[in-house]
Design an enzyme around this catalytic site. Sequence first.
Site, PDB file in Angstrom:
ATOM      1  N   TRP A   1       4.291   4.964   2.006  1.00  0.00           N
ATOM      2  CA  TRP A   1       3.732   3.613   2.182  1.00  0.00           C
ATOM      3  C   TRP A   1       2.201   3.687   2.275  1.00  0.00           C
ATOM      4  O   TRP A   1       1.493   2.793   1.819  1.00  0.00           O
ATOM      5  CB  TRP A   1       4.316   3.000   3.464  1.00  0.00           C
ATOM      6  CG  TRP A   1       3.743   1.658   3.825  1.00  0.00           C
ATOM      7  CD1 TRP A   1       4.214   0.435   3.427  1.00  0.00           C
ATOM      8  CD2 TRP A   1       2.604   1.389   4.645  1.00  0.00           C
ATOM      9  NE1 TRP A   1       3.435  -0.563   3.943  1.00  0.00           N
ATOM     10  CE2 TRP A   1       2.438  -0.015   4.701  1.00  0.00           C
ATOM     11  CE3 TRP A   1       1.697   2.186   5.345  1.00  0.00           C
ATOM     12  CZ2 TRP A   1       1.422  -0.630   5.417  1.00  0.00           C
ATOM     13  CZ3 TRP A   1       0.672   1.581   6.059  1.00  0.00           C
ATOM     14  CH2 TRP A   1       0.539   0.188   6.092  1.00  0.00           C
ATOM     15  N   HIS A   2       1.704   4.788   2.872  1.00  0.00           N
ATOM     16  CA  HIS A   2       0.258   4.895   3.078  1.00  0.00           C
ATOM     17  C   HIS A   2      -0.507   5.124   1.781  1.00  0.00           C
ATOM     18  O   HIS A   2      -1.690   4.820   1.710  1.00  0.00           O
ATOM     19  CB  HIS A   2      -0.062   6.026   4.064  1.00  0.00           C
ATOM     20  CG  HIS A   2       0.260   5.659   5.473  1.00  0.00           C
ATOM     21  ND1 HIS A   2       1.504   5.826   6.014  1.00  0.00           N
ATOM     22  CD2 HIS A   2      -0.496   5.107   6.449  1.00  0.00           C
ATOM     23  CE1 HIS A   2       1.496   5.397   7.264  1.00  0.00           C
ATOM     24  NE2 HIS A   2       0.307   4.955   7.554  1.00  0.00           N
ATOM     25  N   GLY A   3       0.127   5.679   0.805  1.00  0.00           N
ATOM     26  CA  GLY A   3      -0.617   5.881  -0.435  1.00  0.00           C
ATOM     27  C   GLY A   3       0.157   6.682  -1.447  1.00  0.00           C
ATOM     28  O   GLY A   3       1.111   7.388  -1.123  1.00  0.00           O
TER      29      GLY A   3
ATOM     30  N   PHE B   1      -4.525   1.030   2.191  1.00  0.00           N
ATOM     31  CA  PHE B   1      -3.072   1.272   2.170  1.00  0.00           C
ATOM     32  C   PHE B   1      -2.291   0.022   1.783  1.00  0.00           C
ATOM     33  O   PHE B   1      -2.785  -1.045   1.731  1.00  0.00           O
ATOM     34  CB  PHE B   1      -2.599   1.781   3.525  1.00  0.00           C
ATOM     35  CG  PHE B   1      -3.235   3.070   3.920  1.00  0.00           C
ATOM     36  CD1 PHE B   1      -3.532   4.035   2.958  1.00  0.00           C
ATOM     37  CD2 PHE B   1      -3.591   3.315   5.220  1.00  0.00           C
ATOM     38  CE1 PHE B   1      -4.146   5.217   3.322  1.00  0.00           C
ATOM     39  CE2 PHE B   1      -4.197   4.498   5.599  1.00  0.00           C
ATOM     40  CZ  PHE B   1      -4.479   5.444   4.645  1.00  0.00           C
TER      41      PHE B   1
ATOM     42  N   SER C   1       7.656   6.221   5.049  1.00  0.00           N
ATOM     43  CA  SER C   1       6.490   5.787   5.831  1.00  0.00           C
ATOM     44  C   SER C   1       5.215   6.474   5.325  1.00  0.00           C
ATOM     45  O   SER C   1       4.165   5.841   5.188  1.00  0.00           O
ATOM     46  CB  SER C   1       6.728   6.125   7.305  1.00  0.00           C
ATOM     47  OG  SER C   1       5.553   5.935   8.027  1.00  0.00           O
TER      48      SER C   1
END
Lengths: 349, 481
Positions: B325-327, B481, B322
């Site tokens: 996933w943001h960066g 993102f 998770s």
Amino acid sequence: MRSFGSAEKNNNLSTSNSDPMKRFISKTIVTILVPTLPFLVMELLIEKQKEGFFEEKALEKRYAQDANDYAWIETLDNGPINILAGSSSVRYGLSCKELNNINPDNSSYVNLAMDARGPIQTYFILKNLGLDSVRTIYFGLDPWIYTKRYYRHRNQYLYLDFTTWECFLYSREHDKSAFVKRYKSFFRYLFLPQPAQKNRNITTPDDYGSSALQRTAKNFDDLSDWFQIEKYGWSGLQFEYLRKIEKLCEENKINFHLFIPPKRSDYCEYYLEKYKAIHEGYTSKIAQTGIDSSIFGRFDIFNDHVDSTLFAEAFHLNKKGQIEFSRLFYELSLKQSKRFTTDYLWFAE
Amino acid sequence: MLFNSLDFAIFLPIVFILYWFISSKNIKHQNLLIVVASYVFYGWWDWRFLSLIIFSTIVDYTVGQKLKIAESQSRRKALLWTSILVNLGFLGFFKYYNFFLDNFISAFSFFGADIKANSLNIILPVGISFYTFQTLSYTIDVYRRKLEPTKDFIAFSAFVSFFPQLVAGPIERATNLLPQFCTKRNFDYSTAVNGMRQILWGLFKKIVIADNCAELANHIFSNSIDYSGITLVLGAVFFTFQIYADFSGYSDIAIGTSRLFGFNLMRNFAFPYFSRDIAEFWRRWHISLSTWFRDYLYIPLGGSRGGTLMKVRNTFIIFIVSGFWHGANWTFVIWGALNAVYFLPLLLTNKNRNNLDIVAHSRSLPTFKELLSILTTFSLTVFAWIFFRAENLGHALQYASDILQHPSSFLSFSVYLRYKTIIVLLGAFMIIEWLGREGEYALEKLVLRWKSPVRYTFYYSIAYAILWFGGKEQQFIYFQF
């Protein structure tokens, strides 16, 4: 398993949408219109009255009292007077005491430049001062002073010079109270004939209005974009009043000269790289007013020196720089002979 | 196109009128209009990347159709992996290529091998992480036979590209959103008004809270070495509110806009900063992503069944993925891992589902214990956001350690005074959020209790605050993102 049909099976949409839809749309429009109606009315009124705001008489009401701050000039009795005018770069860039020391004749220098001051205010100060003993006026040119972007640093009355859209952008970017100030100015224009009377200041300031910069000047602390011509445009009024100063001098048989206060080398490079087109626009705007005075000085006049020792920051000289520039200014003022043209070199070739 | 732009303010009424007045006779026309409007909306940013969305749409539509007729498990698996590889391939290339390359080079040079490879100058397509996950949910659900694939290509294209939630979610499930494109939409007055109200609140969150906090947080994080402990804490708190108001504001505008077109999107935020523990926080924060990971990653991995080691492994996997996933930055990975560390004690002691109800339900104020739990959870969250916001790990650690220096600065009243306007705004914002916490968003039920004049005064006050206090326009954080 979750199942659903294709769109074709459900293509008979209800046609009874229109009533709640009409209600929704009309209510949305009314909800938006209620607060925007007074705004629209104000903007329409401002647009209709716009011509009147900037007639000389109307502007004079806003600025005439400012001359009282310089009543001390009329009390000077030691010969002809040379006035230095412009914005902060003149106020901090030239020392009247130093000029008076260098100057062999009996004339004396006074400085009525102020932070962010433009030709409009300068014109009304000059107009309302006794000019009998004034021999010469030297006016320092700083291009950003002639932008609408710079209205934040001026009498809020000039917010009336924005279009509605410009004012909206300005309120988002620079001054959240732009519309409030604009409407206040409008009501003042309509109902209040003149600002309160200012006391006449007859105390001659130390260094005759010049000031040495001890710290960073508040309006100029970085190399941010002060022009934003594409958003707010030039202030036509400032150019118009620069020409009016020239005319006022002609009428009173006063010599009028333009000059360019120096800037630090990093700013000169930045300016040359970023604002070439804007600079051309600026000089042609001045030319369009019909100005025909002599001009001297250059932005990069100190670039051969270790100029960081002469500047408080990129745009303002420090005490040492002030003395240096005052001497240079005096020499240049004796030699000046070029007339203002759009080809005048603001930088060395 | 940004929701808080003039372009969108013109775009939305045009699409609304065309949708309900011109194309309302035929659902296919409405869907086609949505597709065209969505492509214009996306292409406004960069039309070249529309090709990625169109390609993903074609691949997943085709895979869906083929899954319908495929009988053998091996063929079905092959089809599923085709979709996963194509979608994650795009995502991996555009988002993670340079990250992996740089880390490989660093790893090899650590062992003395000198590898020369050039990073690519890749632009990250806006919203790629969102629509990739949305289309994947379709293929996976069809593969699991939870959903019948649609034959209607236009409806499917509209589902993939639906403009209100295309670039920053909520990440919709095909089981929820796709059927809505295949059934008739009736205009409902109260739903539309509710949508408008939610849009207004979303704009307030974004323009007043997030943009103002962003200016301060950006400045403090960029110059963190110059600031004392208390200013650094305030910087982290400002970022905490920035990211919440920015992202939940975007979700509110997206959900509100969808309501105007007769669609019902899933809730994405449920007042996460009033959570009493981290498990509750994660049930209330970015719900569409958390549940996506739960359903398509955590549960297939075994979830919380199995032994302790399995639970620990799965928890770390889901939080780290998770975060990633943001960066493409280690800071996001550490942020994810930190949250896993917060969450684990609750999971291992079976307390992760203790707080399922609304805090202080039907009461005005929380109990002292609830308040303490909320503040503790909030503080842990603020600390984790430092890692999320920092430029790199070194910066995050430096920032965190500098907070503890000069503890006397915490008593410096002048620091609080310097930020008084934003502190007052945040206070007012949190009070409204608290009062409205029983609704889907703060205003939903709150304002309906009030009489019309009070309600409209409140609406106008919000509109006025948007104009008066609006910070410098910033892009929505989650676009990156």
